[in-house]
Design an enzyme around this catalytic site. Structure first.
Site, mmCIF file in Angstrom:
data_model
loop_
_atom_site.group_PDB
_atom_site.id
_atom_site.type_symbol
_atom_site.label_atom_id
_atom_site.label_comp_id
_atom_site.label_asym_id
_atom_site.label_seq_id
_atom_site.Cartn_x
_atom_site.Cartn_y
_atom_site.Cartn_z
ATOM 1 N N LYS A 108 0.844 -1.201 0.000
ATOM 2 C CA LYS A 108 0.000 0.000 0.000
ATOM 3 C C LYS A 108 0.878 1.250 0.000
ATOM 4 C CE LYS A 108 -2.418 0.787 3.790
ATOM 5 N NZ LYS A 108 -2.087 2.106 4.393
ATOM 6 N N SER A 109 1.956 1.210 0.775
ATOM 7 C CA SER A 109 2.835 2.372 0.869
ATOM 8 C C SER A 109 3.479 2.695 -0.479
ATOM 9 C CB SER A 109 3.927 2.122 1.912
ATOM 10 O OG SER A 109 3.371 1.944 3.186
ATOM 11 N N ARG A 159 2.397 5.967 -3.279
ATOM 12 C CA ARG A 159 3.441 6.869 -3.764
ATOM 13 C C ARG A 159 3.516 6.831 -5.290
ATOM 14 N NH1 ARG A 159 4.517 5.643 1.308
ATOM 15 N NH2 ARG A 159 5.946 6.897 2.593
ATOM 16 N N GLY A 188 -5.645 7.860 5.567
ATOM 17 C CA GLY A 188 -4.753 8.911 6.027
ATOM 18 C C GLY A 188 -3.644 9.234 5.040
ATOM 19 N N SER A 199 6.164 10.500 8.745
ATOM 20 C CA SER A 199 6.942 10.555 7.504
ATOM 21 C C SER A 199 6.060 10.861 6.298
ATOM 22 C CB SER A 199 7.666 9.228 7.282
ATOM 23 O OG SER A 199 6.735 8.178 7.112
ATOM 24 N N SER A 246 10.983 7.442 11.361
ATOM 25 C CA SER A 246 10.470 6.712 10.182
ATOM 26 C C SER A 246 11.341 6.923 8.953
ATOM 27 C CB SER A 246 9.023 7.135 9.880
ATOM 28 O OG SER A 246 8.177 6.834 10.959
ATOM 29 N N ASP A 277 4.144 0.393 12.224
ATOM 30 C CA ASP A 277 2.925 -0.305 11.810
ATOM 31 C C ASP A 277 2.906 -1.779 12.193
ATOM 32 O OD1 ASP A 277 1.644 1.894 10.799
ATOM 33 O OD2 ASP A 277 2.137 1.509 8.707
ATOM 34 N N LYS A 298 -3.231 7.543 14.538
ATOM 35 C CA LYS A 298 -3.612 6.669 13.422
ATOM 36 C C LYS A 298 -5.140 6.552 13.385
ATOM 37 C CE LYS A 298 0.529 5.475 11.903
ATOM 38 N NZ LYS A 298 0.985 5.622 10.502
ATOM 39 N N ARG A 330 -3.694 3.701 18.746
ATOM 40 C CA ARG A 330 -3.388 2.275 18.712
ATOM 41 C C ARG A 330 -2.802 1.754 20.020
ATOM 42 N NH1 ARG A 330 -1.216 1.730 12.411
ATOM 43 N NH2 ARG A 330 -3.291 1.450 11.515
#
Length: 422
Positions: free
Chosen positions: A24-25, A29, A77, A153, A180, A300, A327, A331
């Site tokens: 996903k990250s 991007r 987010g 980050s 991060s 994470d 988050k 969490r």
């Protein structure tokens, strides 16, 4: 939808194989970079809700009209942060960027202030410092900007991703101790992969402008290491000899959560890289000790690690977790609440979690299963599910996994978990 999870026997030692969706990250991007450089082709992209939201927002953005376009990112987010920067430099477009009720509680002022330093035109529609945002895209010619180094980050990456399309690029100064770092390096690595020149020296990051359209290029997204964490947990909680193969993963990954390879050695899990895949094998039982882990670069996976330690009856002290407070939920408090239901002795601060060793683990849990509240947080649902190897578990609002791993419950079924809707 609530689900009841059980597992009546340990997974078979024969090797099972699963394909994990793209990171996903990385996907989010690359989707933004693809919007800036249309000749970029992507393969193995994430099928997560977050990436779907990001893709839709980028594809459907309309030119400037009398009334600004409403862009709703729901719980995403990453999309909120990346799109704030993207729309700020889109000349001729005006949007109101909003999200869920929880999204409106997640701060964004640090990023907005940084974009305003560059000349962006952004204002808050409701509460100062929080979404929704009214963004009027304009040409950005300033290049020097600074912001605190200990923030998410994603604020930093949002600025870096739009930098090559700005007239003079960006020179970003990070003030204080940087957190991060792997996620920043991921962003820079992807920029380098498409030919953008960057540098990261001490607390200064420079991204050179690259206005021209690139030649056609295909990038294959590596599978998501955060999603792999739940399978590491399952193997750790299984009998010696249990194994599973996951694809597609790289030994030299850009993802900070690839730290799982080293971390889970201490929990008896061996990782073997082979043919663009990883073989996870339970090779030993962990020593009864308290594990001290600094997760500043991979927050994470904190939930997964905490639950793994509890399931194994181990103690842990996890630090570097200050970003978890903002988050999808807080969490740290969520972990404390739900692990306490199962009998854990746990304490949290603003940036740490301490779990006392507990032996034997899960003794006396009700046969019908303890109900785990997910707080609309996908990682809460997935992190607690492996405990079904030990005792029955009920996961509330189980559909929340679609945010990052839509096939999670089906993949659990494929290796022998019983997943029943309630």
């Amino acid at each position: 939808m609530n689900v009841h999870l059980t597992f009546n026997s340990q997974p078979a030692t024969r090797n099972r194989q699963l394909s994990i969706t793209g990171s996903k990250s990385e996907t989010n991007r690359l989707l933004l970079l693809q919007a800036l450089y249309p000749n970029l082709k992507l393969e193995n992209t994430s099928n997560s809700d977050d990436s779907e939201v990001m893709s839709k927002a980028l594809q459907n953005a309309q030119p400037l009209t009398l009334n600004p376009q409403l862009v709703d990112v729901h719980h995403a987010g990453t999309a909120m942060r990346f799109l704030t920067a993207y729309f700020a430099m889109q000349e001729g477009k005006e949007v109101v960027l909003t999200g869920s009720a929880r999204m409106k509680e997640r701060p964004i002022q640090i990023l907005v202030d940084a974009l305003r330093q560059l000349g962006a035109e952004i204002r808050y529609e409701e509460k100062e410092g929080f979404p929704p945002l009214r963004i009027k895209g304009k040409k950005i010619s300033k290049s020097k900007v600074s912001l605190p180094a200990d923030v998410s980050s994603q604020y930093i990456s949002a600025l870096l991703l739009i930098a090559p399309k700005l007239e003079h690029g960006i020179e970003l100064t990070l003030e204080g101790k940087i957190t991060s770092v792997p996620y920043i390096q991921m962003t820079l690595g992807l920029l380098n992969e498409i030919g953008v020149k960057t540098s990261f020296t001490r607390n200064t990051i420079k991204v050179n402008p690259q206005p021209a359209t690139r030649n056609p290029q295909t990038i294959t997204v590596e599978s998501d290491w955060s999603s792999a964490s739940y399978w590491y947990s399952i193997i750790a909680l299984s009998e010696i000899g249990t194994q599973i193969t996951l694809s597609s993963y790289k030994k030299n990954s850009l993802q900070g959560d690839s730290a799982l390879v080293q971390i889970y050695k201490d929990f008896g899990v061996e990782t073997i890289f082979e043919n663009n895949s990883i073989l996870l094998r339970k090779s030993s039982n962990p020593q009864p000790t308290t594990h001290n882990l600094q997760l500043n670069n991979s927050p994470d996976i904190a939930q997964t690690i905490a639950v793994t330690c509890f399931g194994l009856g181990l103690g842990c002290r996890l630090t570097g977790l200050h970003t978890l407070k903002i988050k999808e939920t807080d969490r740290l408090e969520a972990l404390k609440n739900e692990l306490t239901k199962l009998g854990a002795v746990i304490s949290v601060t603003n940036d740490s979690l301490i779990l006392e060793s507990y032996s034997p683990p899960l003794e006396g849990s009700p046969k019908g299963g303890v109900a785990i509240k997910t707080y609309q947080d996908h990682r809460m649902a997935m992190a607690f599910a492996p405990l079904a190897l030990k005792v029955p578990i009920v996961i509330e609002e189980a559909e929340v996994v679609s945010k990052s791993y839509p096939t999670y419950w089906d993949d659990l079924k494929s290796i022998g978990f019983t997943v029943s809707e309630l």
